[in-house]
Design a protein around this motif. Structure first.
Motif, PDB file in Angstrom:
ATOM      1  N   LEU A  94    -137.133 -81.138  -8.439  1.00 39.91           N
ATOM      2  CA  LEU A  94    -138.180 -81.755  -9.179  1.00 39.91           C
ATOM      3  C   LEU A  94    -137.592 -82.546 -10.367  1.00 39.91           C
ATOM      4  CD1 LEU A  94    -140.120 -78.435  -9.681  1.00 39.91           C
ATOM      5  CD2 LEU A  94    -140.456 -80.311  -8.168  1.00 39.91           C
ATOM      6  N   PRO A  95    -138.369 -83.541 -10.713  1.00 34.63           N
ATOM      7  CA  PRO A  95    -137.982 -84.200 -11.961  1.00 34.63           C
ATOM      8  C   PRO A  95    -138.176 -83.167 -13.235  1.00 34.63           C
ATOM      9  CG  PRO A  95    -140.104 -84.729 -11.209  1.00 34.63           C
ATOM     10  CD  PRO A  95    -139.299 -84.330 -10.057  1.00 34.63           C
ATOM     11  N   GLY A  96    -137.256 -83.374 -14.312  1.00 41.04           N
ATOM     12  CA  GLY A  96    -137.635 -82.534 -15.223  1.00 41.04           C
ATOM     13  C   GLY A  96    -137.911 -83.241 -16.616  1.00 41.04           C
ATOM     14  N   VAL A  97    -138.608 -82.254 -17.573  1.00 47.59           N
ATOM     15  CA  VAL A  97    -138.930 -83.036 -18.796  1.00 47.59           C
ATOM     16  C   VAL A  97    -138.625 -82.028 -19.791  1.00 47.59           C
ATOM     17  CG1 VAL A  97    -141.000 -83.533 -20.180  1.00 47.59           C
ATOM     18  CG2 VAL A  97    -140.774 -84.213 -17.660  1.00 47.59           C
ATOM     19  N   LEU A  98    -138.114 -82.430 -20.987  1.00 46.34           N
ATOM     20  CA  LEU A  98    -137.676 -81.623 -22.178  1.00 46.34           C
ATOM     21  C   LEU A  98    -138.922 -82.237 -23.056  1.00 46.34           C
ATOM     22  CD1 LEU A  98    -135.868 -80.384 -24.381  1.00 46.34           C
ATOM     23  CD2 LEU A  98    -135.050 -82.558 -24.872  1.00 46.34           C
ATOM     24  N   ALA A  99    -139.647 -81.001 -23.399  1.00 47.83           N
ATOM     25  CA  ALA A  99    -141.009 -81.340 -24.237  1.00 47.83           C
ATOM     26  C   ALA A  99    -140.823 -80.461 -25.493  1.00 47.83           C
ATOM     27  CB  ALA A  99    -142.057 -80.423 -23.335  1.00 47.83           C
ATOM     28  N   MET A 139    -143.773 -81.554 -12.574  1.00 53.95           N
ATOM     29  CA  MET A 139    -142.538 -81.642 -13.225  1.00 53.95           C
ATOM     30  C   MET A 139    -141.977 -80.394 -13.819  1.00 53.95           C
ATOM     31  SD  MET A 139    -142.879 -85.493 -15.110  1.00 53.95           S
ATOM     32  CE  MET A 139    -144.965 -85.138 -15.321  1.00 53.95           C
ATOM     33  N   ALA A 140    -140.725 -80.175 -13.907  1.00 50.16           N
ATOM     34  CA  ALA A 140    -140.301 -78.933 -14.355  1.00 50.16           C
ATOM     35  C   ALA A 140    -140.137 -79.227 -15.766  1.00 50.16           C
ATOM     36  CB  ALA A 140    -138.879 -78.474 -13.717  1.00 50.16           C
ATOM     37  N   VAL A 141    -140.487 -78.302 -16.570  1.00 51.84           N
ATOM     38  CA  VAL A 141    -140.609 -78.442 -18.127  1.00 51.84           C
ATOM     39  C   VAL A 141    -139.933 -77.233 -18.846  1.00 51.84           C
ATOM     40  CG1 VAL A 141    -142.068 -78.963 -20.048  1.00 51.84           C
ATOM     41  CG2 VAL A 141    -142.917 -79.648 -17.741  1.00 51.84           C
ATOM     42  N   ILE A 142    -139.061 -77.606 -19.943  1.00 50.22           N
ATOM     43  CA  ILE A 142    -138.422 -76.798 -20.692  1.00 50.22           C
ATOM     44  C   ILE A 142    -139.067 -77.235 -22.238  1.00 50.22           C
ATOM     45  CG2 ILE A 142    -136.189 -77.928 -21.081  1.00 50.22           C
ATOM     46  CD1 ILE A 142    -134.953 -75.323 -21.262  1.00 50.22           C
ATOM     47  N   ALA A 143    -139.751 -76.141 -22.917  1.00 55.05           N
ATOM     48  CA  ALA A 143    -140.053 -76.369 -24.120  1.00 55.05           C
ATOM     49  C   ALA A 143    -139.581 -75.563 -25.197  1.00 55.05           C
ATOM     50  CB  ALA A 143    -141.687 -76.221 -24.218  1.00 55.05           C
ATOM     51  N   PRO A 144    -138.471 -75.941 -25.908  1.00 51.82           N
ATOM     52  CA  PRO A 144    -137.619 -75.153 -26.883  1.00 51.82           C
ATOM     53  C   PRO A 144    -138.355 -74.826 -28.049  1.00 51.82           C
ATOM     54  CG  PRO A 144    -136.781 -77.193 -26.676  1.00 51.82           C
ATOM     55  CD  PRO A 144    -137.779 -77.273 -25.744  1.00 51.82           C
ATOM     56  N   TYR A 196    -129.419 -76.617 -20.202  1.00 52.33           N
ATOM     57  CA  TYR A 196    -130.147 -75.581 -19.147  1.00 52.33           C
ATOM     58  C   TYR A 196    -131.239 -76.056 -18.142  1.00 52.33           C
ATOM     59  CZ  TYR A 196    -132.618 -71.203 -17.819  1.00 52.33           C
ATOM     60  OH  TYR A 196    -132.953 -70.112 -17.228  1.00 52.33           O
ATOM     61  N   LEU A 197    -131.860 -76.958 -18.479  1.00 50.41           N
ATOM     62  CA  LEU A 197    -133.037 -77.369 -17.553  1.00 50.41           C
ATOM     63  C   LEU A 197    -132.256 -78.045 -16.611  1.00 50.41           C
ATOM     64  CD1 LEU A 197    -135.878 -77.962 -16.851  1.00 50.41           C
ATOM     65  CD2 LEU A 197    -135.511 -80.143 -18.232  1.00 50.41           C
ATOM     66  N   ALA A 198    -130.992 -78.809 -16.877  1.00 52.64           N
ATOM     67  CA  ALA A 198    -130.286 -79.569 -15.628  1.00 52.64           C
ATOM     68  C   ALA A 198    -129.513 -78.615 -14.987  1.00 52.64           C
ATOM     69  CB  ALA A 198    -129.485 -80.643 -16.325  1.00 52.64           C
ATOM     70  N   SER A 199    -129.229 -77.452 -15.172  1.00 53.48           N
ATOM     71  CA  SER A 199    -128.368 -76.589 -14.693  1.00 53.48           C
ATOM     72  C   SER A 199    -129.476 -75.720 -13.599  1.00 53.48           C
ATOM     73  CB  SER A 199    -127.694 -75.398 -15.529  1.00 53.48           C
ATOM     74  OG  SER A 199    -128.551 -74.589 -15.970  1.00 53.48           O
ATOM     75  N   ARG A 200    -130.576 -75.714 -13.964  1.00 51.62           N
ATOM     76  CA  ARG A 200    -131.702 -74.991 -12.969  1.00 51.62           C
ATOM     77  C   ARG A 200    -131.544 -75.785 -11.551  1.00 51.62           C
ATOM     78  NH1 ARG A 200    -134.945 -70.808 -15.331  1.00 51.62           N
ATOM     79  NH2 ARG A 200    -135.932 -70.969 -13.094  1.00 51.62           N
ATOM     80  N   PRO A 201    -131.673 -74.841 -10.361  1.00 49.10           N
ATOM     81  CA  PRO A 201    -131.656 -75.246  -9.221  1.00 49.10           C
ATOM     82  C   PRO A 201    -132.755 -76.100  -8.769  1.00 49.10           C
ATOM     83  CG  PRO A 201    -131.845 -72.941  -9.224  1.00 49.10           C
ATOM     84  CD  PRO A 201    -131.366 -73.201 -10.413  1.00 49.10           C
ATOM     85  N   GLU A 202    -133.899 -75.865  -9.467  1.00 48.40           N
ATOM     86  CA  GLU A 202    -135.180 -76.472  -9.106  1.00 48.40           C
ATOM     87  C   GLU A 202    -135.124 -77.872  -9.666  1.00 48.40           C
ATOM     88  OE1 GLU A 202    -136.105 -72.133 -10.402  1.00 48.40           O
ATOM     89  OE2 GLU A 202    -134.989 -73.851 -11.019  1.00 48.40           O
ATOM     90  N   GLU A 205    -131.199 -83.184 -11.933  1.00 48.65           N
ATOM     91  CA  GLU A 205    -130.702 -83.447 -12.918  1.00 48.65           C
ATOM     92  C   GLU A 205    -130.512 -84.966 -13.145  1.00 48.65           C
ATOM     93  OE1 GLU A 205    -126.521 -82.271 -13.530  1.00 48.65           O
ATOM     94  OE2 GLU A 205    -125.734 -82.910 -11.700  1.00 48.65           O
ATOM     95  N   ALA A 206    -130.485 -85.920 -12.180  1.00 46.89           N
ATOM     96  CA  ALA A 206    -130.637 -87.207 -12.430  1.00 46.89           C
ATOM     97  C   ALA A 206    -131.865 -87.734 -12.563  1.00 46.89           C
ATOM     98  CB  ALA A 206    -130.124 -87.961 -11.006  1.00 46.89           C
ATOM     99  N   ARG A 207    -132.950 -86.804 -12.689  1.00 44.44           N
ATOM    100  CA  ARG A 207    -134.365 -87.459 -12.965  1.00 44.44           C
ATOM    101  C   ARG A 207    -134.934 -86.474 -13.999  1.00 44.44           C
ATOM    102  NH1 ARG A 207    -138.125 -87.151  -8.512  1.00 44.44           N
ATOM    103  NH2 ARG A 207    -137.027 -85.331  -7.755  1.00 44.44           N
ATOM    104  N   VAL A 208    -134.239 -86.786 -15.204  1.00 47.15           N
ATOM    105  CA  VAL A 208    -134.735 -85.869 -16.450  1.00 47.15           C
ATOM    106  C   VAL A 208    -135.386 -86.740 -17.484  1.00 47.15           C
ATOM    107  CG1 VAL A 208    -133.986 -84.186 -18.144  1.00 47.15           C
ATOM    108  CG2 VAL A 208    -133.395 -83.997 -15.874  1.00 47.15           C
TER     109      VAL A 208
END
Length: 339
Positions: A94-99, A139-144, A196-202, A205-208
């Motif tokens: 999935l594409p990932g997003v840092l929120a 999108m996979a999202v991480i919200a720190p 951490y988000l980029a390390s997730r298998p879901e 990491e090229a689409r963050v």
């Protein structure tokens, strides 16, 4: 002259004149590199914590996504929590997003929770539960949790006032005395969350990408300048000029970085993200990041993106509203450019 108003104005104009002189005398790529280095030096450096192992704190099944909470650390002696939202029906990486949230009660405010962690069934506030809006778009999202808010308020502040809104002042002033800044710490931890988000298998990491609101947008732009893994960015309730915003309106101390204006005004600093895709969003009636400053920043960034041969990669949305997220175009734009 007893009052310093015109003197301060002259100092500002002198700084702008110096910026223009430097821009004219330096090759564009050389100036970008110098400004990137200057930004890093102004916000301060932090020691990495490469040996830290993330800890899963909870995993909750929501209607159409999974919400996890993890404990992370980006610098020795300091940890923080982050929510990770994953679409249930997603196939493939999935594409990932840092929120990144702004002033308020922390990451819970953007993942659909109340301060105590229970579901927020009310009409969303100015953050618009925007992390949920992103995960619902696949999108996979991480919200720190940003340092100084919510569960990361300092005990020293809570002892004085159990209802202290944040710990920005104490964190900012003490870090400045140590040659660092709260912006630098927050951006460093945001990059740790990105690790951490980029390390997730879901996650691909090229689409963050990253999306930040208000103070979260400040963190997002600094993190993106320093970390080119962020391929696209949405900045809401923040794009402006220093002159029209933090010089003209009373702001939290965490918006001020010692010495930064000696190097560039805010639009040129945001422009260090170019030619990567960038979306700027603001409300017409935002009282702390006024519309005239937003429009000035947009015009300057349009020139920067055109010079970079990336005119079509800069998008904007000026909506009828105040200091808040709209997302009416931004969410789908981010999904599109990361896809």
């Amino acid at each position: 002259m007893w009052k310093a108003d015109s003197w301060l104005d002259q100092l500002y104009e002198n700084a702008l004149m110096k910026h223009r002189e430097n821009a004219q005398s330096e090759l564009p790529e050389r100036r970008k590199e110098k400004l990137k280095q200057a930004l890093g030096e102004c916000v301060g450096e932090f020691e990495p914590n490469a040996g830290y192992t993330p800890i899963l704190l909870e995993r909750v099944e929501c209607d159409d996504y999974i919400r996890e909470r993890v404990e992370l650390s980006a610098t020795p002696g300091l940890s923080f929590a982050a929510y990770v939202l994953l679409p249930k029906e997603a196939k493939g990486a999935l594409p990932g997003v840092l929120a990144l949230h702004g002033h308020g009660y922390g990451s819970r405010e953007i993942v659909g929770l109340l301060p105590d962690g229970s579901p927020d069934t009310n009409v969303p506030g100015i953050h618009q539960h925007f992390a949920v809006q992103l995960v619902k778009r696949g999108m996979a999202v991480i919200a720190p949790d940003v340092a100084g808010f919510g569960e990361r308020k300092l005990e020293a502040d809570l002892t004085l006032n159990p209802h202290a809104p944040n710990s920005c002042y104490r964190l900012s002033t003490q870090l400045m005395m140590l040659g660092k800044t709260l912006t630098g710490l927050r951006a460093w931890e945001a990059r740790g969350a990105l690790d951490y988000l980029a390390s997730r298998p879901e996650v691909d990491e090229a689409r963050v990408g990253a999306m930040g609101f208000s103070g979260g947008a400040l963190i997002a732009y600094v993190a993106a300048v320093m970390d080119e893994r962020i391929k696209a960015e949405v900045l809401c309730g923040f794009p402006n000029t220093f002159k029209d915003s933090i010089f003209a309106v009373h702001h939290c101390i965490d918006n001020y970085t010692p010495g930064l204006l000696l190097h560039a005004e805010l639009p040129e600093l945001i422009g260090l993200i170019a030619p990567r895709p960038l979306f700027l969003e603001s409300g017409t009636n935002d009282p702390i990041f006024p519309v005239q400053g937003f429009n000035r920043a947009v015009r300057e960034l349009q020139v920067i993106y055109e010079r970079e041969g990336a005119k079509d990669k800069l998008q904007t949305d000026l909506f009828q509203g105040a200091h808040e997220i709209s997302g009416r175009t931004a969410y789908d734009w981010l999904k599109h450019v990361l896809s």
